[in-house]
Motif scaffolding. Sequence first.
Motif, PDB file in Angstrom:
ATOM      1  N   GLN A 179       0.849  -1.186   0.000  1.00 18.55           N
ATOM      2  CA  GLN A 179       0.000   0.000   0.000  1.00 18.55           C
ATOM      3  C   GLN A 179       0.883   1.234   0.000  1.00 18.55           C
ATOM      4  O   GLN A 179       1.759   1.386   0.845  1.00 18.55           O
ATOM      5  N   SER A 206      -2.005   6.640  -4.070  1.00 22.27           N
ATOM      6  CA  SER A 206      -0.575   6.826  -3.871  1.00 22.27           C
ATOM      7  C   SER A 206      -0.155   8.173  -4.412  1.00 22.27           C
ATOM      8  O   SER A 206      -0.861   8.783  -5.207  1.00 22.27           O
ATOM      9  N   SER A 211       9.898  -0.999  10.807  1.00 22.28           N
ATOM     10  CA  SER A 211       9.647   0.259  10.103  1.00 22.28           C
ATOM     11  C   SER A 211      10.958   0.993   9.889  1.00 22.28           C
ATOM     12  O   SER A 211      11.934   0.794  10.628  1.00 22.28           O
ATOM     13  N   ASN A 234      -6.502   0.593   4.488  1.00 23.05           N
ATOM     14  CA  ASN A 234      -5.482   0.764   5.506  1.00 23.05           C
ATOM     15  C   ASN A 234      -5.382  -0.451   6.418  1.00 23.05           C
ATOM     16  O   ASN A 234      -4.936  -0.370   7.541  1.00 23.05           O
ATOM     17  N   HIS A 235      -5.851  -1.589   5.919  1.00 19.68           N
ATOM     18  CA  HIS A 235      -5.761  -2.828   6.683  1.00 19.68           C
ATOM     19  C   HIS A 235      -5.718  -3.978   5.690  1.00 19.68           C
ATOM     20  O   HIS A 235      -6.141  -3.841   4.545  1.00 19.68           O
ATOM     21  N   ARG A 258       3.457  -1.036   3.994  1.00 20.07           N
ATOM     22  CA  ARG A 258       2.813   0.273   3.828  1.00 20.07           C
ATOM     23  C   ARG A 258       3.892   1.327   3.577  1.00 20.07           C
ATOM     24  O   ARG A 258       4.841   1.453   4.353  1.00 20.07           O
ATOM     25  N   SER A 315       4.297   5.371   3.139  1.00 19.37           N
ATOM     26  CA  SER A 315       3.589   6.645   3.314  1.00 19.37           C
ATOM     27  C   SER A 315       4.510   7.811   2.996  1.00 19.37           C
ATOM     28  O   SER A 315       5.725   7.730   3.165  1.00 19.37           O
TER      29      SER A 315
END
Length: 602
Positions: A219, A230, A306, A259-260, A279, A281
């Motif tokens: 995502q 995006s 992360s 978002n899941h 994910r 961002s």
Amino acid sequence: MDPGQAREFGLNIFLFGPICVLDGAGTRLTPKNQKSKAALAMLALAPRGSRSRVWLRDKLWSDRGEDQASASLRQALLDIRKSLGPDHKDILHSDKYAVTLNLSRVTVDAIEFLEQVEHKSCSVSFSMDTVSEHFLEGFDICDPEFESWLMLERQIWGRRFSDLLTKNSGSQQSGSPEDVLGLSRAPDPVQEQNLQVRSGLSEANKLGAGQNNWAIGLQAMDIANPSCASSARAALLADKLTRNLYEMGRINVVRTIENHPVPHSGLGGSRVEIPLLVRISEIRHAAGVRLTIEIATGSDGVIIWSAGHSFEDQVFSDPACPLLNGLASRTVNQIGEHLKRFATNLQMAGAGQLIGCINQIFRLSASDLNTAEETLATLLKQQPSAQIYAWMAFAKSFQVGQRFTPDAAAQISEAQYYATRALEEDEFDPLVLSLAAHIHSYLFCEYDMAASLFERALKADPEQTIGWDLYAMLHAYTGQEKKSLAMASWAQHLGANTPFSYYFDTTKCIAAALAGDHKGSIAAGERAMVQRPKFNSILRYLISCHAHLGNVQMVESLRQRLIDVEPDFSTDVLRGSGYPGLTTEGGRRFLLGLRKAGFGRH
């Protein structure tokens, strides 16, 4: 060549005039059969003394079927061993893939003459006509493939002698990589590159979806506008990550917009399992943008890793975006580790193991290489693929190059087998093409074939760092120092922030040294040494460059470190191992520096 030079060597092979084989006592051991003589001459001139059985069959029995040609080759090898006698028959080694002449126990007059000319200890003037008339004289073999090889070999050796005598050298050329590399480029390389990568990824995922029942969820979103699927920077990083995952382990990616984690269906309606969700961002700030990557479990969305990095806008003016490459590479390694942990099937675990194997290969230690090969061998039994075959071949080339194995001939033969199988499995995969090309280039000096494979690989994936890096080495081996340095610089740029940056720094060190840029070579080599202080390839070239610059203290310090890693290292050992490119001008410059540092002949 003085027959008294036999010394500890087993045999003297004379290729000027009619081929002749003598032992140390002057006893003639020349095979009687013409094709047996030809096979022996071919092996004596081959890189590392090794040729594949297929290559020998094609050159000497091109008009016969495979079975008959194989039988004829076996008979020729028996004839050679019989002629050599019980004391020397083990100089010739063969298995089901290749035939190898142990060059450490043989002296060849052509090679000896070449070294004498190089060291200016021979006053004979050679010309193309001289070599054409006397080199490999007397062969009467009615096979067009052999005649073509014979004519080309005479031209090559004639040129070698001529080049050594003239020693014409060119100045280093600067400019953008595209100006020097020689690969055709589209009018708009940035646009063409993005189109090629996206198209290739789309096709890869379509093909892979039918084969795997799992994929990585991905995502990409803009925090300031969550409704947007995006943004440009996040999408670019997502594209790089998608390509790297497919390149490293044929790992497919499915894009998500929620978002899941959500279930996805593959071809035919079959459910696609998502073990991990990535994910990406993007948050804009005054100076540019911050990109953050999170890896979460596919089952419950728990974040398990992360990383983030802030980028100035000017970073994205470079279409290669090497800083993004570094972030993508780190993420791929983490995905590999967590796939092994959360795997629910053999394919999933195998993909994670393959990523781990690649990292082990590039650690460049004997134990890591052996462990990687054991894991790759297991993977080949469970789920053979073109990429696993290709990485196994690449690992074998490291075993030979780092002199980790006492049986280099066997490793070379196995590398050829795995590279061939890789291309048989998939002759269009850019990574497979590059790794197979390296085997043809480095181990067998089959440069035309290797160049063709590299060209195909890099046109399919212009961002493939390992392809540019290995192609740079091919140009170094063939004496094209300018192109080699340009390609090595480009690979170093692409891979600057990846976990393997030291490997690309090493190639830049080698290419710069061969091009005569000793300071540039030292700068790249010292960067590589930070991560790999015992990598013998770096030490060799740093020693040579410091010796050329007269840095005596550095030479002594590095010399001791190399002796600790390779106690028996010398220029003789390097030549005997069949290290490519030593007869080029850059190769001679490299050897001269080593001799200045005290690594001359034993």
